[in-house]
Design a protein around this motif. Structure first.
Motif, short mmCIF file in Angstrom:
data_model
loop_
_atom_site.label_atom_id
_atom_site.label_comp_id
_atom_site.label_asym_id
_atom_site.label_seq_id
_atom_site.Cartn_x
_atom_site.Cartn_y
_atom_site.Cartn_z
N THR A 155 0.83 -1.20 0.00
CA THR A 155 0.00 0.00 0.00
C THR A 155 0.87 1.25 0.00
OG1 THR A 155 -0.05 0.21 2.40
CG2 THR A 155 -1.69 -1.27 1.41
N LEU A 156 0.19 2.39 -0.07
CA LEU A 156 0.88 3.68 0.04
C LEU A 156 1.72 3.74 1.31
CD1 LEU A 156 1.28 6.72 -0.74
CD2 LEU A 156 -0.81 7.18 0.57
N ASP A 157 1.24 3.11 2.40
CA ASP A 157 1.92 3.25 3.68
C ASP A 157 3.30 2.63 3.69
OD1 ASP A 157 1.91 4.32 6.28
OD2 ASP A 157 1.47 2.34 7.13
N SER A 158 3.57 1.63 2.85
CA SER A 158 4.93 1.09 2.79
C SER A 158 5.89 2.13 2.23
CB SER A 158 4.97 -0.19 1.95
OG SER A 158 4.56 0.05 0.62
N THR A 159 5.42 2.93 1.29
CA THR A 159 6.22 4.02 0.74
C THR A 159 6.43 5.12 1.79
OG1 THR A 159 5.41 3.58 -1.49
CG2 THR A 159 6.37 5.75 -1.09
N ILE A 160 5.37 5.44 2.54
CA ILE A 160 5.48 6.46 3.58
C ILE A 160 6.52 6.05 4.62
CG2 ILE A 160 4.27 7.65 5.45
CD1 ILE A 160 1.72 7.45 3.80
N ALA A 161 6.47 4.80 5.07
CA ALA A 161 7.41 4.33 6.09
C ALA A 161 8.85 4.44 5.60
CB ALA A 161 7.09 2.89 6.48
N LEU A 162 9.08 4.09 4.34
CA LEU A 162 10.43 4.19 3.77
C LEU A 162 10.90 5.64 3.76
CD1 LEU A 162 11.77 2.32 0.66
CD2 LEU A 162 12.10 4.77 0.86
N ILE A 163 10.03 6.55 3.33
CA ILE A 163 10.43 7.97 3.24
C ILE A 163 10.61 8.57 4.63
CG2 ILE A 163 9.80 10.24 2.37
CD1 ILE A 163 8.18 8.77 0.19
N ASP A 164 9.73 8.20 5.59
CA ASP A 164 9.90 8.69 6.96
C ASP A 164 11.27 8.34 7.50
OD1 ASP A 164 7.36 9.77 7.05
OD2 ASP A 164 6.48 8.13 8.21
N TYR A 165 11.71 7.10 7.26
CA TYR A 165 13.01 6.69 7.77
C TYR A 165 14.13 7.40 7.02
CZ TYR A 165 16.88 3.85 9.40
OH TYR A 165 18.06 3.44 9.95
N LEU A 166 13.98 7.56 5.71
CA LEU A 166 14.99 8.26 4.91
C LEU A 166 15.14 9.70 5.39
CD1 LEU A 166 16.91 8.29 2.49
CD2 LEU A 166 14.92 8.69 1.00
N ARG A 167 14.04 10.36 5.73
CA ARG A 167 14.09 11.74 6.24
C ARG A 167 14.84 11.81 7.57
NH1 ARG A 167 10.03 14.10 7.99
NH2 ARG A 167 10.60 16.23 7.47
#
Length: 230
Positions: free
Chosen positions: A138-150
């Motif tokens: 889902t979209l949330d897997s992408t959000i989790a990846l970007i949150d950690y990258l930030r």
């Protein structure tokens, strides 16, 4: 990340018979979001195509994507557990996409990781600071990846099973839906596709992806075109 590319490709395909029954069948047995779930509308200039929702229950971060796009159905749910540092510890995806079964798993145990996706599988010792880039979900897997990258000091990190992602700030914009105003920051993510992948945040909170196909918080659909242009 690849899910966005596959969805955009589907926009250019010919429509088939209205799949209301097919969509209902595909959703059978998947998690249903509670009324207080955070919800993004999935839209294009042609209108609304579905929703992406996320919520938490019993320590599990759940999410659910439901999309009907030119006759093509995506119905998936996802369970995700993150460590205290934001690194993905486990992921389970269920459901169907226009490509078929969406089943995907990722697990960390005893200093190693294992994954199984619709296109590949494998595992190895877990490198410090690395994050699994799911094939679907889902979209949330992408959000989790970007949150950690930030959160990374240099805004870069190793991807599993391979590759490297980097993030840079590219724009800010204040938008209004006629009732509220928000000041947003755009970031470009590189290393996850053939071109930079732009996302919008409100402070530390993911707000939207705006492009040919947009994921916009419900009630803010009117700002999609402005964010895409910016």
């Amino acid at each position: 990340m690849k899910r966005f590319v596959a969805t955009l490709v589907a926009l250019f395909c010919f429509a088939i018979a209205p799949p209301s029954r097919a969509q209902s069948d595909a959703a059978a047995g998947l998690a249903q979001a509670p009324v207080n779930a955070e919800t993004w509308a999935i839209i294009s200039t042609a209108g609304r195509h579905g929703t992406s929702q996320r919520w938490s229950a019993d320590g599990v971060r759940w999410s659910r994507d439901s999309i009907l796009l030119r006759g093509f159905v995506t119905e998936v749910d996802q369970q995700m557990r993150l460590g205290a540092d934001g690194v993905l510890q486990s992921l389970t995806v269920r459901g169907t996409t226009p490509s078929g079964d969406a089943a995907e798993t990722f697990r960390v145990a005893d200093g190693a990781y294992q994954f199984l996706s619709p296109v590949d599988s494998g595992g190895a010792a877990l490198p410090g600071g690395a994050f699994y880039a799911s094939f679907g979900g889902t979209l949330d897997s992408t959000i989790a990846l970007i949150d950690y990258l930030r959160s990374r000091p240099d805004h870069s990190m190793q991807l599993l099973p391979g590759g490297r992602a980097e993030l840079m700030q590219i724009a800010t914009r204040t938008v209004s839906n006629g009732r509220q105003s928000k000041t947003l920051t755009a970031y470009a993510i590189t290393g996850v596709g053939l071109s930079p992948f732009p996302v919008w945040y409100e402070g530390d909170h993911f707000f939207a992806f705006a492009g040919f196909l947009s994921y916009i918080p419900e009630g803010w659909e009117s700002v999609a075109a402005e964010l895409s242009a910016a």
